[in-house]
Design a protein around this motif. Structure first.
Motif, PDB file in Angstrom:
ATOM      1  N   THR A 218      42.877  32.788  54.122  1.00 29.45           N
ATOM      2  CA  THR A 218      42.671  32.889  52.675  1.00 29.45           C
ATOM      3  C   THR A 218      42.283  31.545  52.070  1.00 29.45           C
ATOM      4  O   THR A 218      41.591  31.502  51.045  1.00 29.45           O
ATOM      5  CB  THR A 218      43.936  33.427  51.988  1.00 29.45           C
ATOM      6  OG1 THR A 218      45.072  32.622  52.360  1.00 29.45           O
ATOM      7  CG2 THR A 218      44.203  34.876  52.393  1.00 29.45           C
TER       8      THR A 218
ATOM      9  N   ALA B 154      46.822  32.026  43.615  1.00 29.74           N
ATOM     10  CA  ALA B 154      46.321  33.381  43.827  1.00 29.74           C
ATOM     11  C   ALA B 154      46.851  34.352  42.776  1.00 29.74           C
ATOM     12  O   ALA B 154      46.120  35.224  42.300  1.00 29.74           O
ATOM     13  CB  ALA B 154      46.699  33.867  45.223  1.00 29.74           C
TER      14      ALA B 154
ATOM     15  N   LYS C  11      44.769  34.141  39.791  1.00 31.41           N
ATOM     16  CA  LYS C  11      43.360  34.454  40.029  1.00 31.41           C
ATOM     17  C   LYS C  11      42.471  33.225  40.016  1.00 31.41           C
ATOM     18  O   LYS C  11      41.382  33.230  39.438  1.00 31.41           O
ATOM     19  CB  LYS C  11      42.867  35.493  39.018  1.00 31.41           C
ATOM     20  CG  LYS C  11      43.606  36.821  39.107  1.00 31.41           C
ATOM     21  CD  LYS C  11      43.018  37.864  38.175  1.00 31.41           C
ATOM     22  CE  LYS C  11      43.707  39.211  38.372  1.00 31.41           C
ATOM     23  NZ  LYS C  11      43.117  40.260  37.508  1.00 31.41           N
TER      24      LYS C  11
ATOM     25  N   SER D 194      37.647  39.054  46.142  1.00 29.93           N
ATOM     26  CA  SER D 194      38.428  38.735  47.342  1.00 29.93           C
ATOM     27  C   SER D 194      39.593  39.686  47.536  1.00 29.93           C
ATOM     28  O   SER D 194      39.996  39.959  48.673  1.00 29.93           O
ATOM     29  CB  SER D 194      38.970  37.298  47.257  1.00 29.93           C
ATOM     30  OG  SER D 194      37.937  36.367  47.147  1.00 29.93           O
ATOM     31  N   THR D 195      40.152  40.176  46.434  1.00 29.96           N
ATOM     32  CA  THR D 195      41.349  41.010  46.491  1.00 29.96           C
ATOM     33  C   THR D 195      41.050  42.463  46.119  1.00 29.96           C
ATOM     34  O   THR D 195      41.909  43.197  45.652  1.00 29.96           O
ATOM     35  CB  THR D 195      42.446  40.430  45.590  1.00 29.96           C
ATOM     36  OG1 THR D 195      41.930  40.249  44.260  1.00 29.96           O
ATOM     37  CG2 THR D 195      42.922  39.093  46.115  1.00 29.96           C
TER      38      THR D 195
ATOM     39  N   TRP E  71      41.714  38.575  52.671  1.00 28.28           N
ATOM     40  CA  TRP E  71      42.999  38.984  52.114  1.00 28.28           C
ATOM     41  C   TRP E  71      43.283  40.423  52.543  1.00 28.28           C
ATOM     42  O   TRP E  71      42.381  41.262  52.581  1.00 28.28           O
ATOM     43  CB  TRP E  71      42.987  38.939  50.583  1.00 28.28           C
ATOM     44  CG  TRP E  71      43.104  37.583  49.969  1.00 28.28           C
ATOM     45  CD1 TRP E  71      42.082  36.762  49.590  1.00 28.28           C
ATOM     46  CD2 TRP E  71      44.318  36.896  49.626  1.00 28.28           C
ATOM     47  NE1 TRP E  71      42.586  35.598  49.031  1.00 28.28           N
ATOM     48  CE2 TRP E  71      43.959  35.653  49.050  1.00 28.28           C
ATOM     49  CE3 TRP E  71      45.672  37.208  49.765  1.00 28.28           C
ATOM     50  CZ2 TRP E  71      44.894  34.728  48.600  1.00 28.28           C
ATOM     51  CZ3 TRP E  71      46.612  36.284  49.312  1.00 28.28           C
ATOM     52  CH2 TRP E  71      46.225  35.062  48.733  1.00 28.28           C
TER      53      TRP E  71
ATOM     54  N   LEU F 123      45.113  44.010  51.607  1.00 31.86           N
ATOM     55  CA  LEU F 123      45.342  44.708  50.344  1.00 31.86           C
ATOM     56  C   LEU F 123      46.273  45.894  50.550  1.00 31.86           C
ATOM     57  O   LEU F 123      46.050  46.721  51.446  1.00 31.86           O
ATOM     58  CB  LEU F 123      44.014  45.204  49.765  1.00 31.86           C
ATOM     59  CG  LEU F 123      42.836  44.215  49.802  1.00 31.86           C
ATOM     60  CD1 LEU F 123      41.572  44.887  49.268  1.00 31.86           C
ATOM     61  CD2 LEU F 123      43.162  42.955  49.004  1.00 31.86           C
TER      62      LEU F 123
ATOM     63  N   TYR G 183      48.672  41.989  47.206  1.00 32.62           N
ATOM     64  CA  TYR G 183      47.719  41.496  48.197  1.00 32.62           C
ATOM     65  C   TYR G 183      48.403  40.381  48.962  1.00 32.62           C
ATOM     66  O   TYR G 183      49.340  39.736  48.458  1.00 32.62           O
ATOM     67  CB  TYR G 183      46.382  41.056  47.590  1.00 32.62           C
ATOM     68  CG  TYR G 183      46.447  40.256  46.312  1.00 32.62           C
ATOM     69  CD1 TYR G 183      46.488  38.865  46.324  1.00 32.62           C
ATOM     70  CD2 TYR G 183      46.422  40.900  45.070  1.00 32.62           C
ATOM     71  CE1 TYR G 183      46.507  38.136  45.150  1.00 32.62           C
ATOM     72  CE2 TYR G 183      46.448  40.174  43.886  1.00 32.62           C
ATOM     73  CZ  TYR G 183      46.489  38.793  43.928  1.00 32.62           C
ATOM     74  OH  TYR G 183      46.518  38.077  42.767  1.00 32.62           O
TER      75      TYR G 183
END
Length: 358
Positions: free
Chosen positions: A105, A241, A244, A261-262, A276, A278, A306
């Motif tokens: 990540t 994270a 964001k 990304s998530t 990542w 989920l 996540y």
């Protein structure tokens, strides 16, 4: 009245914190505003379990389970403040430990930063940045592989070996048509290095690590470069994270890329974004298999979670609905059956966590 308020604050149960460095223990804070620790100050604010209404009688069973499962450190943040911080088996606040594949990540975020700076475009082919011949595929197949395919594990390259050398990077399927977990992602480091015209670690340090006050370093592991840091540095990245890509008032990584990304990144494994993992999706796949499992990734965890997941159960869980970040570092929870990412440990651990937080 002021003295009475101070006395009541003092009498609140203290945060569960087993830390060898007394200077890191801060007064309990009950304000719900998002908090970011100073980049240089170790005096990280805390929040009491009592102020959150958590079940304090379930804390010791959680600790017992963590010890049983070879945990070295465990941290819970809520709104950025430390609610639990525990170290076991001789581990300490200043001890470095490997992230293993949870560090993917970090590579994802650094790639996003390079894109927002105009150095690369993830929709361009990998060979635009590192030249042709980086695989053993026919050139027409190699040119199908975009930077985004490395972010989403859809390069189509063989995952039979985790050793990323040219002779192992052979064709299995056209890029974008097959999801397979493997270490070819580390070619993203070469992409960033080529696009930025500097060593990946130098770029990472200046654009991410130093900006949020992380310690740590990349070392050359047996198979690929692995990030090592203390547990609070892992928590710092988890806090970034949770927000964001923002740290205090600065955008480190733009929210558009972070949201991508998530979010499900391809239509093969819905439980995977840009490196990542989920939760809450209809199905998931795991490393080393093409099987599809028709459930959420971690059924006992919140659906919006996540996670960064690495071998031997290195974990960053991010739960936006609870403004929560959870860190676990250690050796494999089940040494006889070590895994590269998802394991039964996650569901068992979340049963214990839920007993505390619900």
């Amino acid at each position: 009245m002021k003295n009475l308020k101070l006395l009541l604050l003092f009498l609140l149960p203290l945060v569960s914190c087993n830390n060898d460095d007394e200077e890191t223990v801060a007064p309990i804070i009950t304000n719900d505003a998002m908090y970011f620790p100073s980049n240089t100050d170790t005096n990280w604010e805390t929040k009491s379990l009592a102020s959150l209404g958590w079940n304090q009688s379930a804390v010791q069973p959680l600790k017992d389970y963590l010890i049983l499962k070879n945990t070295k450190s465990f941290i819970i943040l809520v709104n950025g403040r430390i609610v639990m911080e525990e170290y076991f088996n001789g581990h300490a606040a200043n001890t470095s430990w490997q992230w293993n594949s949870a560090g993917k990540t970090l590579v994802s975020a650094t790639t996003g930063i390079a894109q927002q700076e105009g150095l690369l475009n993830i929709n361009n082919k990998v060979s635009d940045y590192i030249g042709t011949g980086w695989t053993s595929e026919p050139i027409d197949k190699e040119n199908l592989i975009k930077t985004k395919n490395l972010l989403t594990m859809t390069s189509g390259i063989s995952d039979a070996s985790n050793l990323v050398i040219t002779s192992n990077l052979t064709y299995v399927a056209d890029a974008g048509t097959r999801w397979a977990y493997g270490n070819v992602f580390q070619k993203l480091m070469d992409v960033v290095a080529g696009a930025s015209n500097q060593n990946f670690e130098t770029y990472f340090d200046s654009k991410l690590k130093n900006k949020i006050g992380m310690d740590g370093f990349w070392n050359n592991g047996i198979i690929f470069k692995v990030y090592n840091s203390n547990s609070r540095s892992m928590a710092r990245f988890g806090l970034l994270a949770l927000n964001k890509g923002k740290w205090k008032n600065e955008t480190i990584l733009n929210e558009t890329f972070f949201n991508e990304s998530t979010t499900t990144s391809q239509n093969i494994n819905p439980s995977y974004g840009y490196l990542w993992w989920l939760n809450g999706k209809s199905s998931f796949m795991i490393p080393g298999s093409q099987n599809v499992f028709p459930n959420a990734l971690v059924s006992n965890a919140p659906a919006d979670m996540y996670a960064a997941m690495g071998a031997e159960d290195q974990r960053i869980y991010v739960i936006p609905s609870k403004n929560m970040v959870i860190i676990r570092m250690g050796t494999a929870s089940d040494p006889g059956n070590p895994t590269f990412a998802v394991s039964g440990f996650d569901n068992e651990l979340w049963l214990k966590i839920n007993d505390v937080i619900n």
